[in-house]
Design an enzyme around this catalytic site. Structure first.
Site, PDB file in Angstrom:
ATOM      1  CG  ASP A 180      -1.957   0.985   1.303  1.00 55.76           C
ATOM      2  OD1 ASP A 180      -2.420   1.410   0.219  1.00 55.76           O
ATOM      3  OD2 ASP A 180      -2.381   1.365   2.415  1.00 55.76           O
TER       4      ASP A 180
ATOM      5  N   GLY B  88      -6.924   9.011   7.744  1.00 53.70           N
ATOM      6  CA  GLY B  88      -6.946   9.392   9.151  1.00 53.70           C
ATOM      7  C   GLY B  88      -8.350   9.544   9.722  1.00 53.70           C
TER       8      GLY B  88
ATOM      9  CB  SER C 159     -11.787   4.852   8.218  1.00 51.57           C
ATOM     10  OG  SER C 159     -10.950   3.720   8.232  1.00 51.57           O
TER      11      SER C 159
HETATM   12  P1  13P Z   1      -8.355   5.374   6.370  1.00 48.36           P
HETATM   13  O1  13P Z   1      -7.362   6.261   7.057  1.00 48.36           O
HETATM   14  O2  13P Z   1      -9.623   6.125   6.057  1.00 48.36           O
HETATM   15  O3  13P Z   1      -8.609   4.103   7.061  1.00 48.36           O
HETATM   16  O4  13P Z   1      -7.722   5.006   4.924  1.00 48.36           O
HETATM   17  C1  13P Z   1      -6.771   3.988   4.830  1.00 48.36           C
HETATM   18  C2  13P Z   1      -6.082   3.946   3.503  1.00 48.36           C
HETATM   19  O5  13P Z   1      -6.435   4.600   2.549  1.00 48.36           O
HETATM   20  C3  13P Z   1      -4.917   3.056   3.402  1.00 48.36           C
HETATM   21  O6  13P Z   1      -4.313   3.116   2.160  1.00 48.36           O
HETATM   22  O1  G3H Z   2      -2.596   5.020   3.930  1.00 53.25           O
HETATM   23  C1  G3H Z   2      -2.404   4.178   4.802  1.00 53.25           C
HETATM   24  C2  G3H Z   2      -2.347   4.457   6.216  1.00 53.25           C
HETATM   25  O2  G3H Z   2      -3.508   4.751   6.875  1.00 53.25           O
HETATM   26  C3  G3H Z   2      -1.134   5.162   6.687  1.00 53.25           C
HETATM   27  O3  G3H Z   2      -0.424   4.101   7.133  1.00 53.25           O
HETATM   28  O4  G3H Z   2       0.939   4.926   9.045  1.00 53.25           O
HETATM   29  O5  G3H Z   2       1.309   2.700   7.978  1.00 53.25           O
HETATM   30  O6  G3H Z   2       1.925   4.793   6.747  1.00 53.25           O
HETATM   31  P1  G3H Z   2       1.033   4.154   7.775  1.00 53.25           P
HETATM   32 ZN    ZN Z   3      -4.382   5.089   1.333  1.00 59.30          ZN
END
Ligand code: 13P
Ligand code: G3H
Ligand code: ZN
Length: 305
Positions: free
Chosen positions: A81, A179, A211
């Site tokens: 990711d 977030g 989220s």
């Molecule tokens: P959230 O912070 O809304 O859970 O999004 C997560 C995300 O996009 C991880 O790639």
């Molecule tokens: O985009 C993904 C997350 O919410 C941020 O994750 O703190 O592991 O980089 P991280």
């Molecule tokens: Zn993301």
């Protein structure tokens, strides 16, 4: 069973549901995802960010996830990711990832295309699918029309981006952000833009920052001392609508972090004599699992494995 995102998302697109990509960093979060997928009979994407790799170690995390995939009949992918560069992608390919995201969304359009295309060339040689991102995931409230246009995904550019890079999935920006503090006022997503992107792009579309920040979790965490005032996410009806307009992969991290934190706080507050990590982290795993199962039902992926 380990599969690629391409395989998971092709079927989801055909049958108009979305597959959840859940971020993990440790054994408990992985067990929560895998047990939820098993119990819901749902395909699932296990997502690992570069900072999760820094925390848990690439080889440890990859082997844990591969072990989980071997032990379950549900189709599961091992996904990078927000990959930042070609080096990280190459290391993940060597470690056996079945899908990678290269996030060039902060770069000028041409540079994003060049970086993403390089990753596509490398990953496709190994049969691994690639997600690119166009548009920036920053809060768009209180921005002028021009500022919003600068960060939200442009439908014409999206079409060109997919054509020129050959990505298997495209993450778009329609007003979500990462977030727990996504909106100060009423949650608003640009569904008209999503519709226009869908009309021009055939590749599966991805929603990051999805989220919902369930208020019951915020209340529980707050009851046990957390300070989370102003936390607000994407309402579930917005998620349903996004899926109906063609979103087929949905990324969730923050809701799991909140569920984890609320559960740990509850155990520590209610059982001051407890010091066995399993008694503290076990309920946290269960709390994350319940959230994931609810997401799978919301996304329509339950029963699709
Ligand atoms: P959230 O912070 O809304 O859970 O999004 C997560 C995300 O996009 C991880 O790639
Ligand atoms: O985009 C993904 C997350 O919410 C941020 O994750 O703190 O592991 O980089 P991280
Ligand atoms: Zn993301």
């Amino acid at each position: 069973m380990l599969v690629t995102n391409k395989e998971l998302l092709k079927r989801a697109q055909k049958e108009a549901y979305a597959v959840g990509a859940f971020n993990i960093q440790n054994l408990e979060s992985l067990l929560a995802v895998v047990e939820a997928a098993d119990e819901e009979k749902s395909p699932v994407i296990v997502a690992v960010t570069p900072s999760a790799i820094k925390y848990g170690g690439l080889s440890y995390l990859a082997k844990l996830i591969q072990t989980a995939a071997e032990a379950t009949p549900v189709p599961m992918s091992l996904h990078l990711d927000h990959g930042e560069d070609v080096e990280t992608v190459k290391k993940c390919l060597e470690a056996g990832f079945t899908s990678v995201m290269i996030d060039g969304s902060h770069l000028p359009f041409d540079e994003n295309i060049a970086l993403t295309k390089r990753v596509v060339d490398i990953a496709h040689q190994k049969g691994v699918s690639v997600e690119g991102e166009l548009g920036r995931l920053t809060g768009v409230e209180e921005k002028t029309v021009e500022e919003r246009e600068a960060v939200l995904t442009d439908p014409e550019e999206a079409e060109e981006f997919v054509k020129l890079t050959g990505v298997d999935a495209l993450a778009v920006s329609i007003g979500t952000s990462h977030g727990a503090y996504k909106f100060k006022g009423e949650p608003q997503l640009d569904f008209e833009r999503l519709k226009q992107i869908r009309e021009r792009v055939e590749a599966p579309l991805v929603l990051h920052g999805a989220s919902s920040i369930p208020q019951w979790i915020i209340e529980k965490a707050t009851k046990y001392g957390a300070e989370l005032s102003g936390a607000r996410g994407i309402p579930e009806e917005h998620i349903r609508k996004a899926i109906s307009l063609g979103i087929t992969k949905i990324n969730i991290d923050t809701d799991l972090r909140l569920a984890f934190t609320a559960a740990v706080r509850e155990v520590l507050a209610n059982s001051p004599k407890e010091f066995d990590p399993r008694k503290i982290l076990g309920p946290a795993k269960e709390a994350m699992k319940e959230v994931i199962k609810a997401k799978m039902r919301l996304f329509g992926s339950s029963g699709k494995a």
